[in-house]
Enzyme design. Structure first.
Site, mmCIF file in Angstrom:
data_model
loop_
_atom_site.group_PDB
_atom_site.id
_atom_site.type_symbol
_atom_site.label_atom_id
_atom_site.label_comp_id
_atom_site.label_asym_id
_atom_site.label_seq_id
_atom_site.Cartn_x
_atom_site.Cartn_y
_atom_site.Cartn_z
ATOM 1 N N GLU A 136 1.051 -1.010 -0.161
ATOM 2 C CA GLU A 136 -0.063 0.108 -0.008
ATOM 3 C C GLU A 136 0.993 1.308 0.120
ATOM 4 O O GLU A 136 0.734 1.719 -0.876
ATOM 5 C CB GLU A 136 -1.300 0.329 1.291
ATOM 6 C CG GLU A 136 -1.799 -1.256 0.728
ATOM 7 C CD GLU A 136 -1.233 -2.884 2.541
ATOM 8 O OE1 GLU A 136 -1.793 -2.810 3.271
ATOM 9 O OE2 GLU A 136 -0.506 -2.481 2.328
ATOM 10 N N CYS B 298 0.382 0.846 7.374
ATOM 11 C CA CYS B 298 -0.105 1.040 5.860
ATOM 12 C C CYS B 298 -2.112 1.453 6.275
ATOM 13 O O CYS B 298 -2.257 2.537 5.550
ATOM 14 C CB CYS B 298 -0.711 0.308 5.278
ATOM 15 S SG CYS B 298 1.206 -0.616 4.615
ATOM 16 N N ARG C 45 11.043 -23.211 -7.613
ATOM 17 C CA ARG C 45 11.895 -22.977 -6.920
ATOM 18 C C ARG C 45 12.289 -21.505 -6.965
ATOM 19 O O ARG C 45 12.619 -20.757 -5.693
ATOM 20 C CB ARG C 45 13.619 -23.063 -7.920
ATOM 21 C CG ARG C 45 14.039 -25.187 -8.009
ATOM 22 C CD ARG C 45 14.841 -25.354 -9.019
ATOM 23 N NE ARG C 45 14.646 -26.740 -9.599
ATOM 24 C CZ ARG C 45 16.025 -27.158 -10.107
ATOM 25 N NH1 ARG C 45 17.063 -26.407 -11.007
ATOM 26 N NH2 ARG C 45 15.611 -29.006 -10.434
ATOM 27 N N THR D 49 19.724 -38.682 -3.920
ATOM 28 C CA THR D 49 19.742 -37.911 -4.147
ATOM 29 C C THR D 49 21.005 -36.688 -5.477
ATOM 30 O O THR D 49 21.590 -37.241 -5.979
ATOM 31 C CB THR D 49 18.236 -36.878 -5.061
ATOM 32 O OG1 THR D 49 17.144 -37.560 -4.545
ATOM 33 C CG2 THR D 49 18.437 -35.861 -6.194
ATOM 34 N N ARG E 132 16.916 -21.938 -13.142
ATOM 35 C CA ARG E 132 17.905 -22.100 -14.667
ATOM 36 C C ARG E 132 16.728 -20.773 -15.810
ATOM 37 O O ARG E 132 17.168 -20.275 -16.577
ATOM 38 C CB ARG E 132 18.216 -22.693 -15.032
ATOM 39 C CG ARG E 132 19.329 -22.964 -13.825
ATOM 40 C CD ARG E 132 20.448 -24.753 -15.109
ATOM 41 N NE ARG E 132 19.952 -25.683 -14.700
ATOM 42 C CZ ARG E 132 19.257 -25.879 -14.169
ATOM 43 N NH1 ARG E 132 19.616 -25.998 -12.969
ATOM 44 N NH2 ARG E 132 18.896 -27.911 -14.138
ATOM 45 N N GLU F 276 12.496 -31.268 -3.789
ATOM 46 C CA GLU F 276 13.156 -32.104 -5.436
ATOM 47 C C GLU F 276 13.851 -33.786 -4.984
ATOM 48 O O GLU F 276 14.716 -33.168 -4.816
ATOM 49 C CB GLU F 276 13.466 -31.377 -6.320
ATOM 50 C CG GLU F 276 12.828 -29.994 -6.404
ATOM 51 C CD GLU F 276 13.184 -29.265 -7.320
ATOM 52 O OE1 GLU F 276 13.167 -29.694 -8.809
ATOM 53 O OE2 GLU F 276 13.865 -28.486 -6.868
ATOM 54 N N PRO G 292 12.435 -41.771 -4.723
ATOM 55 C CA PRO G 292 11.475 -42.156 -4.032
ATOM 56 C C PRO G 292 12.016 -42.291 -2.874
ATOM 57 O O PRO G 292 10.770 -42.709 -1.749
ATOM 58 C CB PRO G 292 11.659 -43.364 -4.970
ATOM 59 C CG PRO G 292 12.271 -43.579 -6.023
ATOM 60 C CD PRO G 292 13.418 -42.387 -5.946
ATOM 61 N N THR G 293 13.069 -42.726 -2.041
ATOM 62 C CA THR G 293 13.345 -43.104 -0.646
ATOM 63 C C THR G 293 13.009 -42.236 0.370
ATOM 64 O O THR G 293 11.905 -42.011 1.231
ATOM 65 C CB THR G 293 14.631 -43.169 -0.938
ATOM 66 O OG1 THR G 293 14.792 -44.563 -1.279
ATOM 67 C CG2 THR G 293 14.738 -44.123 0.817
#
Length: 363
Positions: free
Chosen positions: A65, A100, A209, A221, A232, A291, A294-295
């Site tokens: 505002e 505000c 992201r 991972t 990116r 991200e 599976p584990t």
């Protein structure tokens, strides 16, 4: 606007356009404002013409505002202000910046439209009460069912503050899991490829992201893929340094990968995934994107360590289906509804995840 609209319809169309402009401007700064929520504001004249639009950029800077009012003053348009459209109730307390509500009262504004009430339990709130007491009209988006696209606008206003509300009320960071699977339900890309998702799905991943304060992954991972996990495919916020939380032991991370990651992220490690939401909340992160493989996802599913789950499924006949299962009425993923997301009712979210992930997480 069309020639056959009534005066009220023209007003409703103008206010809806004001909300759309305010939301779109706030969306530009999602992922840059923590520990504050992203907020947008549009100022309109008596004819419904938008005079200026602004958003809160980052903590310690002008609220939406105040920024909109400053822009209006620079343009010499302050005397034309008739309505203010804000995605979140104006603050009525002095923090790093003045209230505000008082800034609005110093202008000719007659009506203030509000998307969501101030949910912050740490402050007194009361912006709407202060404006009403001063003789200004306060209108709530939730009650304006005649506004065009009212449901979508309300979902996005709520989505803007959903991670903040959760963080402030629970002391935990909002976790969005992103899981991509092929038509057989496997998360493993074909040989020689790092992904099987479309360019549009990749763009969405990078937009998420950009919108989040932290990325969460697993040590498995990290060791298998040496992921970059940076933004990116879309322009990132300037000088943005996110948290990268790795579930696993630091001494299991490849040294070269860790050195590179620490140049771009505030890298942290946690031993138990159940501790991750509180750990990130203490660091001021409102929203985290998961991200991982599976584990870790199986552990998160088993421990109920997720708030919404975005599943990108490759169809056997071609194309993709993007499904969102959320455990809450409101979700920040509502801000990405224009990307073809299919939202599952919260009451069905847990069952949907259990059924669809049986192939990925066999008992």
């Amino acid at each position: 606007m069309t020639a056959f609209q009534t005066g009220q319809q023209r007003d409703d169309t103008a206010i809806a356009a004001g909300f759309r402009a305010a939301i779109d401007e706030a969306r530009r700064f999602v992922g840059a404002t923590a520990p504050n929520p992203p907020v947008g504001c549009a100022l309109l004249d008596r004819d419904g013409v938008i005079l200026t639009v602004a958003a809160h950029h980052k903590a310690g800077t002008l609220h939406a505002e105040a920024r909109a009012l400053a822009q209006c003053a620079e343009l010499g348009l302050t005397d034309r202000i008739h309505s203010a459209v804000v995605t979140l109730e104006p603050c009525n307390h002095t923090g790093r910046t003045p209230p505000c509500s008082e800034a609005l009262l110093a202008t000719p504004v007659e009506t203030v439209w509000i998307g969501c009430a101030d949910p912050n339990p740490r402050v007194a709130g009361g912006g709407a009460t202060r404006l009403t007491a001063a003789g200004r009209t306060v209108r709530w988006l939730s009650e304006a069912t005649a506004l065009p696209d009212q449901g979508a606008l309300l979902a996005q206003c709520r989505g803007l503050i959903a991670p903040f509300v959760y963080w402030a009320s629970s002391g935990k960071t909002w976790f969005t899991v992103k899981q991509a699977v092929d038509s057989a339900g496997s998360m493993i890309p074909p040989a020689g490829s790092t992904t099987f998702t479309s360019p549009a799905a990749l763009d969405l991943a990078h937009a998420l992201r950009r919108a989040t304060d932290a990325v969460v992954t697993g040590i498995g991972t990290v060791r298998a893929d040496l992921p970059g996990l940076d933004v990116r495919r879309v322009a990132d916020h300037e000088e943005r340094r996110r948290i990268l939380l790795v579930c696993g032991r630091r001494d299991n991370a490849p040294a070269a990968w860790l050195a590179q990651a620490e140049r771009r992220f505030d890298v942290r490690f946690c031993a138990a995934v159940e501790d991750a939401p509180a750990l990130l909340a203490e660091a001021g992160a409102l929203w985290a994107l998961v991200e991982a493989g599976p584990t870790l996802l199986a552990a998160m599913r088993a421990g109920d360590v997720w708030d919404d789950w975005l599943r990108i499924e490759q169809r056997a006949a071609g194309g993709e289906r993007l499904t969102v299962a959320s455990r809450h009425r409101d979700t920040p993923l509502a801000l990405f509804a224009d990307r073809g997301l299919d939202f599952v009712e919260p009451a069905k979210a847990d069952q949907i995840i259990k059924e669809e992930d049986a192939a990925c997480f066999p008992a």
